[in-house]
Design a protein around this motif. Structure first.
Motif, PDB file in Angstrom:
ATOM      1  N   ALA A  71       0.824  -1.213   0.000  1.00  0.00           N
ATOM      2  CA  ALA A  71       0.000   0.000   0.000  1.00  0.00           C
ATOM      3  C   ALA A  71       0.850   1.253   0.000  1.00  0.00           C
ATOM      4  CB  ALA A  71      -0.935  -0.024   1.206  1.00  0.00           C
ATOM      5  N   ALA A  72       2.003   1.196   0.647  1.00  0.00           N
ATOM      6  CA  ALA A  72       2.868   2.383   0.713  1.00  0.00           C
ATOM      7  C   ALA A  72       3.411   2.776  -0.653  1.00  0.00           C
ATOM      8  CB  ALA A  72       4.022   2.122   1.682  1.00  0.00           C
ATOM      9  N   LYS A  73       3.369   1.867  -1.618  1.00  0.00           N
ATOM     10  CA  LYS A  73       3.852   2.170  -2.967  1.00  0.00           C
ATOM     11  C   LYS A  73       2.742   2.665  -3.897  1.00  0.00           C
ATOM     12  CE  LYS A  73       7.864  -0.895  -3.105  1.00  0.00           C
ATOM     13  NZ  LYS A  73       8.580  -1.919  -3.896  1.00  0.00           N
ATOM     14  N   ALA A  74       1.506   2.727  -3.406  1.00  0.00           N
ATOM     15  CA  ALA A  74       0.396   3.169  -4.258  1.00  0.00           C
ATOM     16  C   ALA A  74       0.689   4.565  -4.808  1.00  0.00           C
ATOM     17  CB  ALA A  74      -0.903   3.162  -3.474  1.00  0.00           C
ATOM     18  N   ASP A  75       0.564   4.718  -6.120  1.00  0.00           N
ATOM     19  CA  ASP A  75       0.926   5.997  -6.745  1.00  0.00           C
ATOM     20  C   ASP A  75      -0.261   6.690  -7.402  1.00  0.00           C
ATOM     21  OD1 ASP A  75       0.538   4.306  -8.895  1.00  0.00           O
ATOM     22  OD2 ASP A  75       2.340   4.924  -9.977  1.00  0.00           O
ATOM     23  N   ALA A  76      -1.475   6.289  -7.016  1.00  0.00           N
ATOM     24  CA  ALA A  76      -2.674   6.933  -7.559  1.00  0.00           C
ATOM     25  C   ALA A  76      -3.812   6.739  -6.561  1.00  0.00           C
ATOM     26  CB  ALA A  76      -3.049   6.322  -8.915  1.00  0.00           C
TER      27      ALA A  76
ATOM     28  N   MET B  27      -7.468  -3.448   2.921  1.00  0.00           N
ATOM     29  CA  MET B  27      -6.774  -2.589   1.955  1.00  0.00           C
ATOM     30  C   MET B  27      -6.965  -1.125   2.310  1.00  0.00           C
ATOM     31  SD  MET B  27      -4.812  -2.941  -0.677  1.00  0.00           S
ATOM     32  CE  MET B  27      -3.905  -1.657  -1.562  1.00  0.00           C
ATOM     33  N   ALA B  28      -8.173  -0.763   2.714  1.00  0.00           N
ATOM     34  CA  ALA B  28      -8.432   0.626   3.107  1.00  0.00           C
ATOM     35  C   ALA B  28      -7.560   1.015   4.293  1.00  0.00           C
ATOM     36  CB  ALA B  28      -9.913   0.809   3.440  1.00  0.00           C
ATOM     37  N   ALA B  29      -7.465   0.125   5.273  1.00  0.00           N
ATOM     38  CA  ALA B  29      -6.654   0.410   6.457  1.00  0.00           C
ATOM     39  C   ALA B  29      -5.183   0.564   6.090  1.00  0.00           C
ATOM     40  CB  ALA B  29      -6.839  -0.705   7.481  1.00  0.00           C
ATOM     41  N   ALA B  30      -4.684  -0.296   5.192  1.00  0.00           N
ATOM     42  CA  ALA B  30      -3.275  -0.222   4.796  1.00  0.00           C
ATOM     43  C   ALA B  30      -2.979   1.070   4.038  1.00  0.00           C
ATOM     44  CB  ALA B  30      -2.920  -1.438   3.947  1.00  0.00           C
ATOM     45  N   LEU B  31      -3.871   1.475   3.170  1.00  0.00           N
ATOM     46  CA  LEU B  31      -3.669   2.721   2.420  1.00  0.00           C
ATOM     47  C   LEU B  31      -3.713   3.930   3.348  1.00  0.00           C
ATOM     48  CD1 LEU B  31      -5.820   1.842  -0.724  1.00  0.00           C
ATOM     49  CD2 LEU B  31      -3.350   2.272  -0.732  1.00  0.00           C
ATOM     50  N   ARG B  32      -4.653   3.922   4.278  1.00  0.00           N
ATOM     51  CA  ARG B  32      -4.734   5.046   5.213  1.00  0.00           C
ATOM     52  C   ARG B  32      -3.507   5.107   6.110  1.00  0.00           C
ATOM     53  NH1 ARG B  32     -10.975   3.452   6.080  1.00  0.00           N
ATOM     54  NH2 ARG B  32     -11.877   4.794   4.441  1.00  0.00           N
TER      55      ARG B  32
ATOM     56  N   GLU C  17     -10.820   6.075  -0.960  1.00  0.00           N
ATOM     57  CA  GLU C  17     -12.225   6.162  -0.592  1.00  0.00           C
ATOM     58  C   GLU C  17     -12.768   4.741  -0.497  1.00  0.00           C
ATOM     59  OE1 GLU C  17     -14.672   8.829  -2.901  1.00  0.00           O
ATOM     60  OE2 GLU C  17     -12.953  10.095  -3.408  1.00  0.00           O
ATOM     61  N   PHE C  18     -13.719   4.550   0.407  1.00  0.00           N
ATOM     62  CA  PHE C  18     -14.278   3.213   0.619  1.00  0.00           C
ATOM     63  C   PHE C  18     -15.797   3.330   0.671  1.00  0.00           C
ATOM     64  CE2 PHE C  18     -14.143  -0.741   3.644  1.00  0.00           C
ATOM     65  CZ  PHE C  18     -14.760  -1.500   2.664  1.00  0.00           C
ATOM     66  N   VAL C  19     -16.458   2.665  -0.272  1.00  0.00           N
ATOM     67  CA  VAL C  19     -17.919   2.670  -0.347  1.00  0.00           C
ATOM     68  C   VAL C  19     -18.423   1.273  -0.003  1.00  0.00           C
ATOM     69  CG1 VAL C  19     -19.937   2.957  -1.841  1.00  0.00           C
ATOM     70  CG2 VAL C  19     -17.981   4.502  -2.080  1.00  0.00           C
TER      71      VAL C  19
END
Length: 660
Positions: A584-589, A610-615, A622-624
Motif C-alpha cells: 500500500a505504501a507504494k500506491a501511486d494513484a 486494503m483501506a486500512a493499509a492505504l490510510r 475512498e471506501f464505499v
C-alpha cells in the motif's frame, strides 16, 4: 397495495404500447435525449428485460422485467396478452423455468447468515418457487419438509409424465433420532423427486459420505441412470449405472471430472474430464458397461443441449467471440444457422425453444444493439421484437470490437475495445477494465459497465489476459502462478498498444475491475507504478494469501481445493509478494474501494484491510460499502450506487474531454 386484477389492467394497458416498451422502460424518453449522455440509471439499474423462458408448446412466455419501474414476473400468451403479473421486488432471480404449460418455476437465492458452529459466516442459499397459473397458492420446494434444510442444493431437471410434472432437486437432510429429534450429521445432499402438483416429495437417491462429491444423471423415467462419486481426499472417481455396476473409474486430483448428461445414442451417458494439460474431453460411456468413446474431440464447448423428453444430447454451443451452434438433427441445425445469419454483426444468443423447435427465444447484442429480445416463429415466418434489456438508441451504444495486441514477451492477447459513441477515436482517455475469474473472458457484446464509461467519453479496454478461458488449454494454464506477474503486464501492455495506435492518451488512463479484476486494479497502482491516474476495485482481492486460507477454511480444508489453489496460485510463500495490501505504501494513484457487505465469494474484509493499509500509508483512498449487496451486484439500488460512485471517482481523477 395493488390487487392482481389491477396489475393485469395495468399490464393490458401497457401492452397496447407493445411489450418492447413495458419491459425496457420508456422509449419516448430515449428519443427525447439530445446531446447529453444517457443517465447512469439506464446502465446501473437492473435490466428492464432480465430473463425469459418459453413454454414447451411455445404458446407462452415467462419474463422477468420492469413494468412502470417495478420488477415483475409476467406470463404472456401467443397474442402477448398477460396471463399473470406477479411482483418480484428485489428477489435475486437466477432463472425461470416451465413445468408443463401451467406452472412457472422461479429460481432465486438469498444471502443467509449462518449461526454458531458453522465454518462460514454467511452463505448463498437457493430456493425454487412454484407459481401455478390456475390461481393456486405459490409454494417453495421443500418448504413443508422439516427434515430438509438449507433450501435447494442442486436443481437437476423437470419432467412430464402421465399428465403430471415432476421436479428433481437435492437437499441437505436431517437424520431422525427419537431421543434428540432431527439433527444434522452430514452436509452431503440427498436427491428427491417432487410432484409439482401436490408437493409430494420422494427420495430417489441417497447421499454420499462427506468426503465424496456425488453427481447424478436422470433418465426420462425420472430414475437415476448414472451416478458419479469423486473422492476429494484421493482424487479418485468412479461412475456406476442404475444397477450399481461400475462402468468407469479413474483419478483426477483437481476434481475436474463430471457427468454432462445422457449421450446421443440410447443407453449411454457423457463424462467430461479435464486432463493434466488442461484439455477438456467428453466421453460417451455405455450404461451397460464397455469401452468409452471420446466424442467432439477437444472442441471448445460452452454449453450442451438436451431433449426435454428423452434427456439425450441433441446439440451444443461452441465457444467463440460470437456463439456458434451445432445440432445433430438437420432441421434444428438449419434453423439455428438461419437465425445466426439473420443478425449479421451481432452476438446472437439462442436462449430457448419449444419442443417442436419452431418457436425460439433469441437475444442479440453488439454494435447499435443494447440487448434486444426476439420471439422467432419458424412455421409462421414471423420475427417479433419483444423487449430490450437497456433502453438506448442505437446511436447511444458505444461501438465495440475485438482487438489483438502483443504482450511484452510476444504472447498474443485479445480484448474488447469499446469506444465512446460519436467521438473521434484519437487521444481518448482510457479505462482498462479487466474481467473477474480469472477463469473467464469478455465478449464483443453489450457490457453495461463498459457502455456506461464509454457514454462519458472514455475508451474502454477489456483484455483477455493469459489465464482467461476461451483461447485453449495452454493459454489458460499460462496464467497459473502469474497473478501480479505476466497476467498483470498483459493488462498494461494493452495500454501501450492503444497509445501506439493513437487511440488513447497514455497519460490519461485509469484501471477498474471487480473480483479478480478488482485485484488487477489494486495491483496496477501498487505492484506497478506510473501507469494509471486512479484505480477502482469492486469486491477486489487485496491479500491473496488470506483469500486462499479463507477459501480452504470454509471448505473444511478440502484436499482437492488445496491442490487446485497450489497449482493456480503457487506456494504460500509466493503469495505475499503479489498481494497489494502488502504494498500500500507504494500506491501511486488514488484508490476507490467498493464492496458489498453480503459478499460470500470475496470477503468484505479484503477491502477493509486494503483501506486500512492505504490510510496507514497516508495514501488517498475512498471506501464505499454496499449494504445488503452480494458479490454479483444482484440488487438494482446498490448496483447503481456502485456505478455512480465509480464514474464520479474516475471523472474527478481522469476528466474526459468535453462532449462534441
Amino acid at each position: 397495495m395493488q390487487t392482481m386484477r389491477s396489475l393485469l389492467r395495468l399490464a393490458c394497458l401497457s401492452m397496447v404500447m407493445g411489450l418492447a416498451i413495458i419491459l425496457g422502460g420508456a422509449l419516448p424518453a430515449a428519443a427525447a435525449r439530445a446531446a447529453e449522455p444517457p443517465p447512469l440509471a439506464i446502465y446501473g439499474s437492473l435490466p428492464g428485460f432480465e430473463t425469459a423462458s418459453i413454454s414447451p408448446s411455445g404458446d407462452r412466455i415467462a419474463v422477468v422485467g420492469a413494468i412502470e419501474g417495478a420488477r415483475r414476473l409476467v406470463v404472456l400468451d401467443q397474442a402477448e396478452k398477460p396471463l399473470m403479473v406477479l411482483p418480484v421486488g428485489d428477489a435475486k432471480v437466477r432463472g425461470v423455468f416451465w413445468a408443463g404449460e401451467d406452472r412457472v418455476l422461479v429460481y432465486k437465492s438469498d444471502t443467509t447468515r449462518l449461526g454458531a458452529g458453522y465454518i462460514a459466516e454467511k452463505t448463498e442459499l437457493y430456493t425454487m418457487v412454484v407459481v401455478p397459473l390456475n390461481g393456486e397458492k405459490m409454494w417453495a420446494i421443500f418448504e413443508h419438509e422439516k427434515r430438509i434444510t438449507g433450501g435447494v442444493s442442486q436443481f437437476l431437471d423437470i419432467q412430464e409424465r402421465g399428465g403430471r410434472s415432476f421436479g428433481y432437486f437435492s437437499g441437505i437432510t436431517l437424520d431422525a433420532d427419537f431421543r434428540t429429534g432431527p439433527h444434522l450429521t452430514s452436509t452431503s445432499p440427498v436427491l428427491y423427486e417432487v410432484d409439482l402438483q401436490d408437493q409430494t416429495t420422494r427420495e430417489i437417491a441417497p447421499r454420499s459420505a462427506d468426503s465424496i462429491y456425488r453427481d447424478w444423471v436422470l433418465g426420462p423415467d425420472g430414475k437415476v441412470s448414472a451416478t458419479l462419486d469423486f473422492d476429494s481426499r484421493s482424487g479418485s472417481w468412479n461412475v456406476k449405472n442404475a444397477a450399481g455396476q461400475r462402468i468407469a473409474e479413474g483419478s483426477n486430483p483437481l476434481g475436474k471430472v463430471g457427468l454432462v448428461g445422457l449421450g446421443t445414442a440410447a443407453g449411454t451417458v457423457i463424462l467430461s474430464e479435464t486432463d493434466a494439460e488442461g484439455g477438456r474431453h467428453w466421453f460417451e460411456l455405455p450404461l451397460a458397461g464397455g469401452e468409452r468413446k471420446e466424442i467432439l474431440g477437444n472442441a471448445p464447448l460452452s454449453d450442451a443441449f438436451f431433449d426435454r423428453v428423452t434427456n439425450q444430447l441433441i446439440g451444443y454451443e461452441i465457444e467463440g467471440d460470437a456463439p456458434a451452434y451445432s445440432f445433430s438433427d438437420p432441421f434444428r441445425q438449419k434453423v439455428a444457422a438461419a437465425i445466426v445469419k439473420a443478425f449479421p454483426g451481432l452476438r446472437t444468443n439462442i436462449e430457448g425453444w419449444n419442443d417442436r423447435f419452431d418457436h425460439l427465444l433469441v437475444m442479440t447484442e453488439g454494435p447499435g444493439d443494447p440487448q434486444t429480445w426476439w420471439m422467432i416463429d419458424i412455421k409462421g415466418r414471423n420475427t417479433r421484437e419483444i423487449g430490450h434489456s437497456y433502453v438506448l438508441k442505437g446511436s447511444e451504444v458505444g461501438p465495440m470490437r475485438m482487438v489483438t495486441y502483443k504482450a511484452g514477451d510476444g504472447t498474443e492477447i485479445a480484448g474488447v475495445l469499446t469506444l465512446p459513441p460519436g467521438r473521434d477515436p484519437k487521444k481518448l482517455p482510457l479505462v482498462i477494465f479487466p474481467h473477474g475469474g480469472p477463469g473467464a473472458r469478455d465478449y464483443p457484446g453489450f457490457d453495461w459497465w463498459a457502455q456506461a464509461l464509454a457514454s462519458r467519453g472514455y475508451a474502454v479496454l477489456q483484455p483477455n489476459f493469459r489465464g482467461s478461458t476461451g483461447y485453449g488449454a495452454a493459454f489458460r494454464r499460462a496464467g497459473y502462478g502469474q497473478w501480479g506477474r505476466s497476467m498483470q503486464s498483459d493488462v498494461s501492455d494493452g495500454l501501450v498498444w492503444l497509445a501506439a495506435q493513437g487511440i488513447v492518451d497514455p497519460k490519461r488512463a485509469c484501471i477498474m475491475g471487480a473480483s479478480y479484476g478488482g485485484y488487477a486494479a489494486l495491483a496496477g497502482v501498487t505492484l506497478q507504478q506510473g501507469l494509471y491516474r486512479c484505480a477502482v476495485a469492486v469486491a477486489g482481492v487485496s491479500d491473496v494469501a488470506k483469500m486462499a486460507s479463507t477459501d480452504l477454511q470454509e471448505s473444511g480444508y478440502d484436499d482437492t481445493l488445496k491442490r487446485a489453489l497450489k497449482e493456480e496460485l503457487g506456494e504460500r510463500k509466493d503469495l505475499r509478494p503479489i498481494s497489494p495490501v502488502n504494498f500500500a505504501a507504494k500506491a501511486d494513484a488514488p484508490v476507490l474501494l467498493i464492496h458489498g457487505k453480503d459478499d460470500t465469494v470475496v470477503p468484505y474484509g479484503q477491502s477493509v484491510a486494503m483501506a486500512a493499509a492505504l490510510r496507514a500509508a497516508s495514501k488517498p483512498v475512498e471506501f464505499v460499502t454496499l449494504p445488503g449487496e452480494d458479490h454479483w451486484l444482484s440488487r438494482g439500488e446498490t448496483r447503481l450506487a456502485m456505478l455512480e460512485a465509480a464514474v464520479r471517482f474516475i471523472v474527478a481523477n481522469n476528466p474526459p474531454d468535453p462532449a462534441p
